[in-house]
Design a protein around this motif. Structure first.
Motif, PDB file in Angstrom:
ATOM      1  N   LEU A   1       9.128  -4.344  -1.361  1.00 15.91           N
ATOM      2  CA  LEU A   1       8.240  -3.165  -0.638  1.00 15.91           C
ATOM      3  C   LEU A   1       9.080  -2.593  -1.467  1.00 15.91           C
ATOM      4  O   LEU A   1       8.837  -1.673  -1.636  1.00 15.91           O
ATOM      5  N   GLU A   2      10.822  -2.609  -1.385  1.00 15.99           N
ATOM      6  CA  GLU A   2      11.352  -1.601  -1.250  1.00 15.99           C
ATOM      7  C   GLU A   2      11.608  -1.341  -2.954  1.00 15.99           C
ATOM      8  O   GLU A   2      12.290  -0.855  -3.841  1.00 15.99           O
ATOM      9  N   ALA A   3      11.612  -2.442  -3.667  1.00 18.52           N
ATOM     10  CA  ALA A   3      11.265  -3.010  -4.860  1.00 18.52           C
ATOM     11  C   ALA A   3      10.272  -2.182  -6.017  1.00 18.52           C
ATOM     12  O   ALA A   3      10.567  -1.658  -6.512  1.00 18.52           O
ATOM     13  N   VAL A   4       9.456  -2.239  -5.321  1.00 22.37           N
ATOM     14  CA  VAL A   4       8.116  -2.040  -6.128  1.00 22.37           C
ATOM     15  C   VAL A   4       8.609   0.062  -5.503  1.00 22.37           C
ATOM     16  O   VAL A   4       8.442   0.529  -6.622  1.00 22.37           O
ATOM     17  N   ARG A   5       8.821   0.433  -4.218  1.00 24.91           N
ATOM     18  CA  ARG A   5       9.300   1.467  -4.554  1.00 24.91           C
ATOM     19  C   ARG A   5      10.076   2.462  -4.910  1.00 24.91           C
ATOM     20  O   ARG A   5      10.550   3.283  -5.934  1.00 24.91           O
ATOM     21  N   HIS A   6      11.663   1.191  -5.623  1.00 30.88           N
ATOM     22  CA  HIS A   6      12.285   1.708  -6.260  1.00 30.88           C
ATOM     23  C   HIS A   6      11.961   2.023  -7.647  1.00 30.88           C
ATOM     24  O   HIS A   6      12.353   3.115  -8.650  1.00 30.88           O
ATOM     25  N   ILE A   7      10.800   0.545  -7.864  1.00 28.55           N
ATOM     26  CA  ILE A   7      10.812   0.709  -9.646  1.00 28.55           C
ATOM     27  C   ILE A   7       9.544   1.828  -9.900  1.00 28.55           C
ATOM     28  O   ILE A   7       9.727   2.986 -10.591  1.00 28.55           O
ATOM     29  N   ARG A   8       8.859   2.354  -8.615  1.00 27.35           N
ATOM     30  CA  ARG A   8       7.267   3.079  -9.004  1.00 27.35           C
ATOM     31  C   ARG A   8       8.220   4.766  -8.806  1.00 27.35           C
ATOM     32  O   ARG A   8       7.921   5.839  -9.633  1.00 27.35           O
ATOM     33  N   GLN A   9       9.483   4.786  -8.059  1.00 26.47           N
ATOM     34  CA  GLN A   9      10.087   6.404  -7.960  1.00 26.47           C
ATOM     35  C   GLN A   9      10.780   6.777  -9.264  1.00 26.47           C
ATOM     36  O   GLN A   9      11.269   7.646  -9.798  1.00 26.47           O
ATOM     37  N   TRP A  10      11.225   5.840 -10.582  1.00 23.01           N
ATOM     38  CA  TRP A  10      11.792   5.677 -11.529  1.00 23.01           C
ATOM     39  C   TRP A  10      10.562   5.796 -12.839  1.00 23.01           C
ATOM     40  O   TRP A  10      10.388   6.692 -13.570  1.00 23.01           O
ATOM     41  N   ASP A  11       9.889   5.329 -12.292  1.00 24.33           N
ATOM     42  CA  ASP A  11       8.336   5.203 -13.621  1.00 24.33           C
ATOM     43  C   ASP A  11       6.985   5.469 -12.621  1.00 24.33           C
ATOM     44  O   ASP A  11       6.943   3.928 -12.330  1.00 24.33           O
ATOM     45  N   LYS A  12       6.188   5.695 -12.663  1.00 26.48           N
ATOM     46  CA  LYS A  12       5.814   6.723 -12.107  1.00 26.48           C
ATOM     47  C   LYS A  12       4.212   5.663 -12.570  1.00 26.48           C
ATOM     48  O   LYS A  12       3.083   5.548 -12.074  1.00 26.48           O
ATOM     49  N   ARG A  13       4.126   5.228 -13.863  1.00 24.47           N
ATOM     50  CA  ARG A  13       3.152   4.669 -14.479  1.00 24.47           C
ATOM     51  C   ARG A  13       3.426   2.993 -14.835  1.00 24.47           C
ATOM     52  O   ARG A  13       2.324   2.190 -14.471  1.00 24.47           O
ATOM     53  N   ALA A  14       4.845   2.500 -14.053  1.00 21.77           N
ATOM     54  CA  ALA A  14       4.658   1.172 -13.419  1.00 21.77           C
ATOM     55  C   ALA A  14       3.609   0.669 -12.928  1.00 21.77           C
ATOM     56  O   ALA A  14       2.903   0.878 -12.260  1.00 21.77           O
ATOM     57  N   HIS A  15       3.064  -0.725 -13.775  1.00 20.69           N
ATOM     58  CA  HIS A  15       2.514  -1.244 -13.371  1.00 20.69           C
ATOM     59  C   HIS A  15       2.631  -3.139 -12.369  1.00 20.69           C
ATOM     60  O   HIS A  15       3.303  -3.634 -13.209  1.00 20.69           O
ATOM     61  N   ILE A  16       2.561  -2.940 -10.996  1.00 20.39           N
ATOM     62  CA  ILE A  16       3.497  -3.721 -10.657  1.00 20.39           C
ATOM     63  C   ILE A  16       2.489  -4.377  -9.179  1.00 20.39           C
ATOM     64  O   ILE A  16       1.687  -4.005  -8.588  1.00 20.39           O
ATOM     65  N   LEU A  17       2.219  -6.077  -9.835  1.00 22.32           N
ATOM     66  CA  LEU A  17       1.385  -6.632  -9.454  1.00 22.32           C
ATOM     67  C   LEU A  17       2.407  -7.765  -8.464  1.00 22.32           C
ATOM     68  O   LEU A  17       3.004  -8.167  -8.240  1.00 22.32           O
ATOM     69  N   VAL A  18       2.144  -7.622  -7.317  1.00 23.95           N
ATOM     70  CA  VAL A  18       2.020  -7.985  -5.375  1.00 23.95           C
ATOM     71  C   VAL A  18       2.256  -9.476  -5.730  1.00 23.95           C
ATOM     72  O   VAL A  18       0.576 -10.006  -5.492  1.00 23.95           O
ATOM     73  N   PHE A  19       2.563 -10.429  -5.810  1.00 26.25           N
ATOM     74  CA  PHE A  19       2.299 -11.883  -5.630  1.00 26.25           C
ATOM     75  C   PHE A  19       3.096 -13.385  -4.882  1.00 26.25           C
ATOM     76  O   PHE A  19       4.318 -12.595  -4.646  1.00 26.25           O
ATOM     77  N   THR A  20       2.743 -13.217  -3.630  1.00 31.10           N
ATOM     78  CA  THR A  20       3.605 -13.515  -2.474  1.00 31.10           C
ATOM     79  C   THR A  20       2.899 -14.405  -1.659  1.00 31.10           C
ATOM     80  O   THR A  20       1.367 -14.716  -1.761  1.00 31.10           O
ATOM     81  N   MET A  21       3.408 -15.460  -0.752  1.00 34.38           N
ATOM     82  CA  MET A  21       2.720 -16.064   0.733  1.00 34.38           C
ATOM     83  C   MET A  21       2.005 -14.955   1.710  1.00 34.38           C
ATOM     84  O   MET A  21       1.439 -15.732   2.791  1.00 34.38           O
ATOM     85  N   HIS A  22       2.952 -14.438   1.519  1.00 33.18           N
ATOM     86  CA  HIS A  22       2.372 -12.710   2.898  1.00 33.18           C
ATOM     87  C   HIS A  22       0.634 -12.952   2.699  1.00 33.18           C
ATOM     88  O   HIS A  22       0.572 -11.821   2.089  1.00 33.18           O
ATOM     89  N   GLY A  23       0.273 -13.548   3.423  1.00 30.23           N
ATOM     90  CA  GLY A  23      -1.076 -13.782   3.250  1.00 30.23           C
ATOM     91  C   GLY A  23      -2.114 -11.696   4.557  1.00 30.23           C
ATOM     92  O   GLY A  23      -3.088 -11.414   4.212  1.00 30.23           O
TER      93      GLY A  23
END
Length: 225
Positions: free
Chosen positions: A65-87
């Motif tokens: 979650l923090e990584a997504v936030r950090h990347i999106r703060q740097w690049d608002k156009r970033a396309h991020i797909l979360v792929f996780t065990m958390h259901g």
């Protein structure tokens, strides 16, 4: 048509290798970087500017979650797909709040991941079927979860507190001052009505933010303070 370039973020090398092989067998998919934690994911994104980031949430230290936030703060156009065990719906909704474009669970069929990557790369939103059902059920259920009132950063701090991290450790992981973490900690307790950190642990477990089996429930974190 150019390849879809991918940054894969997961802390398990064998898992990364398996998904890298799966994705690279697909025509038009090309892995350009890998990372094992939130900090290296951010640096890798800045270095290679991939079309899609495939992001696990369970990372050492600061979560995905923090990584997504950090990347999106740097690049608002970033396309991020979360792929996780958390259901659980709670994690999925917080992931979208911080800027994720899709959420697929690792229990899904491999074809769902492949389709989600293509959809996210085009600027769309993707959900695996199980998560779509979880979110729908959550929206219909009453009462709301105590964590619904928390922002994404508050949710991340609640998760770290429940894992037994100290104020200084959380401050270092999230690159904030200890005073700021203390303020967040107080706000979280106030919002969810938790008088002690022990209550916070149980709230985090109930919301699916941490797994009870991974916690030492006899540790000092569960004592009233």
């Amino acid at each position: 048509m150019s390849d879809i370039t991918i940054l894969l973020v997961d802390d398990h090398p064998i898992v990364r290798e398996g998904y890298r092989r799966l994705l690279e067998r697909q025509p038009g998919y090309r892995m350009v970087a890998e990372a094992s934690d939130a900090a290296s994911a951010y640096e890798a994104y800045k270095s290679v500017s991939p079309d899609v980031v495939i992001m696990d949430l369970s990372l050492p230290g600061a979560s995905g979650l923090e990584a997504v936030r950090h990347i999106r703060q740097w690049d608002k156009r970033a396309h991020i797909l979360v792929f996780t065990m958390h259901g659980g719906a709670a994690f999925a909704l917080k992931a979208f709040e911080v800027g994720a474009s899709g959420y697929v669970t690792k229990s899904s069929d491999a074809s769902e991941l492949i389709r989600a990557v293509a959809l996210v790369a085009k600027g769309g939103r993707a959900l695996s079927d199980d998560i779509a059902r979880e979110i729908a059920a959550k929206r219909l259920a009453q009462p709301q979860s105590l964590t619904d009132e928390l922002g994404p950063r508050e949710t991340e701090i609640l998760r770290l507190v429940a894992l037994g991290k100290t104020t200084d450790e959380i401050a270092e992981l999230l690159r904030l001052s200890p005073k700021t973490i203390q303020n967040y900690h107080y706000q979280i307790k106030s919002k969810v009505g938790a008088p002690t950190d022990a209550h916070l642990v149980w709230i985090a477990i109930g919301a699916g933010l941490v797994n009870a089996e991974s916690l030492d429930l006899k540790s000092p974190i569960t004592a009233n303070r």
